[in-house]
Design an enzyme around this catalytic site. Structure first.
Site, PDB file in Angstrom:
ATOM      1  N   LYS A  53       5.016  44.174   2.122  1.00 28.19           N
ATOM      2  CA  LYS A  53       6.475  44.219   2.267  1.00 28.19           C
ATOM      3  C   LYS A  53       7.097  44.755   0.986  1.00 28.19           C
ATOM      4  CE  LYS A  53       6.352  39.875   2.612  1.00 28.19           C
ATOM      5  NZ  LYS A  53       6.814  38.484   2.559  1.00 28.19           N
ATOM      6  N   ASP A  61       9.116  34.269   5.032  1.00 25.22           N
ATOM      7  CA  ASP A  61       8.501  33.466   6.088  1.00 25.22           C
ATOM      8  C   ASP A  61       8.986  33.927   7.466  1.00 25.22           C
ATOM      9  OD1 ASP A  61       7.389  31.952   4.003  1.00 25.22           O
ATOM     10  OD2 ASP A  61       9.129  30.616   3.978  1.00 25.22           O
ATOM     11  N   ASN A  64       8.274  26.970   8.084  1.00 25.61           N
ATOM     12  CA  ASN A  64       9.256  28.006   8.394  1.00 25.61           C
ATOM     13  C   ASN A  64       8.679  29.008   9.399  1.00 25.61           C
ATOM     14  OD1 ASN A  64      11.010  26.879   6.538  1.00 25.61           O
ATOM     15  ND2 ASN A  64      10.656  28.422   4.958  1.00 25.61           N
ATOM     16  N   TYR A 120       2.784  33.710  -3.870  1.00 27.35           N
ATOM     17  CA  TYR A 120       2.560  33.224  -5.234  1.00 27.35           C
ATOM     18  C   TYR A 120       3.815  32.518  -5.752  1.00 27.35           C
ATOM     19  CZ  TYR A 120       2.061  33.269 -10.304  1.00 27.35           C
ATOM     20  OH  TYR A 120       2.023  32.905 -11.622  1.00 27.35           O
ATOM     21  N   TYR A 135      11.452  21.806  -8.627  1.00 27.62           N
ATOM     22  CA  TYR A 135      10.526  21.111  -7.735  1.00 27.62           C
ATOM     23  C   TYR A 135      10.228  19.693  -8.223  1.00 27.62           C
ATOM     24  CZ  TYR A 135       9.370  25.636  -5.612  1.00 27.62           C
ATOM     25  OH  TYR A 135       9.418  26.842  -4.954  1.00 27.62           O
ATOM     26  N   TYR A 136      10.132  18.776  -7.267  1.00 26.31           N
ATOM     27  CA  TYR A 136       9.660  17.410  -7.517  1.00 26.31           C
ATOM     28  C   TYR A 136       8.591  17.105  -6.459  1.00 26.31           C
ATOM     29  CZ  TYR A 136      13.600  17.206 -10.652  1.00 26.31           C
ATOM     30  OH  TYR A 136      14.477  17.468 -11.678  1.00 26.31           O
TER      31      TYR A 136
END
Length: 344
Positions: free
Chosen positions: A230, A262, A46, A174, A111-112
């Site tokens: 940020k 990103d 990204n 994280y 997630y995979y």
């Protein structure tokens, strides 16, 4: 700083890390949709695509499976102007994929990616990175969580064999789904302390290290040459030496939060590479993030780079008066300072 390669040379900017294919409905939950959109998502790629859009010569390196998902990723990133000459295709491990449930108030990700091709990244890939030929290398804490070998690669880049003349940018990034907070907190702090540029969310740092304010983050990362904290839609705070710079964020319509961090990193790093002063580099980060917030994809089509760069030149009341909405994904020219839409 040099951000363009010489003929036949190596792109001066490198981004390294896993990219996956994202499957998600345009709205609502997965269980209620039989049709899903296909998108490409990966923190470091990204950033690479954002930097490329802003006119820099940038390369992304990772490992992908020899499968349709890997081909989707490479086709997409090439279309965004990212160099992929050293991406490795793994004949045995798959490309990671993930799914997203979209809700009005929040999104949930599934997630995979266990055993993915990118999890095989290791110090053995270090020669492939050609760091001695780079100006900037951008990495994130996600890679440290992929596998022991990927963690060792970050150890090699940041600590054991750091190349002196290359700026190493580290986005803490994280991901709770990848590793427990106690292990992550210690390791991410160790890696961040060895980076030249660190980008971290204030709430992220609070969850990891118990730091409530940007100044508290600076106390535990006192020697990082460029530290950016940020604070969501409020501001970004930059520390370098004893200097502190605060830049308010833009008011922006929000469709999807994922990907905005990103985009901020891409804008800020582009400003730093261009030699912009710190407030303008932060504004460029905020602008890229604000444009990304208005789309379900991590990498929406963006306005012309000359208009983005020109708007980043606004400051004071001209800056705080901006209100971004979806229409600006097509036309940012209306916000550009009159007669000042050239690239600076």
């Amino acid at each position: 700083m040099n951000t363009q390669r010489t003929p036949g040379g190596t792109p001066p900017i490198l981004c390294l890390g896993e990219t996956m294919v994202l499957l998600t409905p345009d709205e609502g939950r997965l269980a209620k949709n039989s049709h899903l959109g296909i998108h490409v998502g990966g923190a470091e790629s990204n950033v690479a695509a954002g930097i490329a859009h802003l006119g820099h010569d940038v390369e992304w390196i990772s490992r992908l499976g020899n499968d349709p998902f890997g081909h989707i990723i490479t086709d997409f990133l090439r279309s965004r102007g990212v160099c992929l000459d050293r991406v490795q295709v793994d004949p045995e491990r798959p490309t990671g994929i993930y799914f997203k449930d979209r809700e009005p108030e929040a999104s949930r990700v599934y997630y995979y990616r266990a055993g993915s091709a990118a999890s095989a990244l290791s110090p053995g890939d270090s020669a492939l990175l050609a760091l001695e030929q780079r100006t900037l290398c951008h990495i994130s804490g996600i890679t440290a969580a992929l596998s022991p070998s990927a963690n060792n690669l970050l150890q090699h880049i940041l600590i054991d064999h750091k190349v002196p003349d290359v700026l190493i940018s580290f986005d803490v990034n994280y991901r709770p789904a990848l590793w427990p907070p106690q292990a992550a907190a210690k390791r991410l702090l160790e890696l961040a302390r060895h980076a030249d540029i660190v980008v971290v969310g204030r709430d992220e740092a609070q969850g990891l290290w118990g730091t409530e304010r940007a100044e508290d983050v600076r106390e535990i990362l006192p020697d990082v040459p460029h530290l950016v904290v940020k604070d969501a839609g409020i501001e970004a705070v930059h520390f370098t030496g004893g200097a502190v710079t605060r830049q308010p964020a833009l008011a922006a319509e929000i469709v999807e939060l994922v990907g905005a961090g990103d985009a901020f990193a891409a804008g800020y790093l582009s400003g730093l590479m261009r030699g912009f002063d710190t407030p303008r580099a932060l504004r460029l980060g905020h602008l890229m993030a604000g444009l990304t917030l208005q789309h379900v994809s991590d990498l929406p089509l963006l306005p012309a780079p000359e208009d983005i760069l020109a708007v980043s030149g606004l400051d004071g009341d001209d800056w705080t008066a901006i209100r971004l909405n979806a229409s600006h994904l097509d036309d940012l020219h209306s916000l550009s300072p009159k007669g000042n839409t050239c690239v600076h």
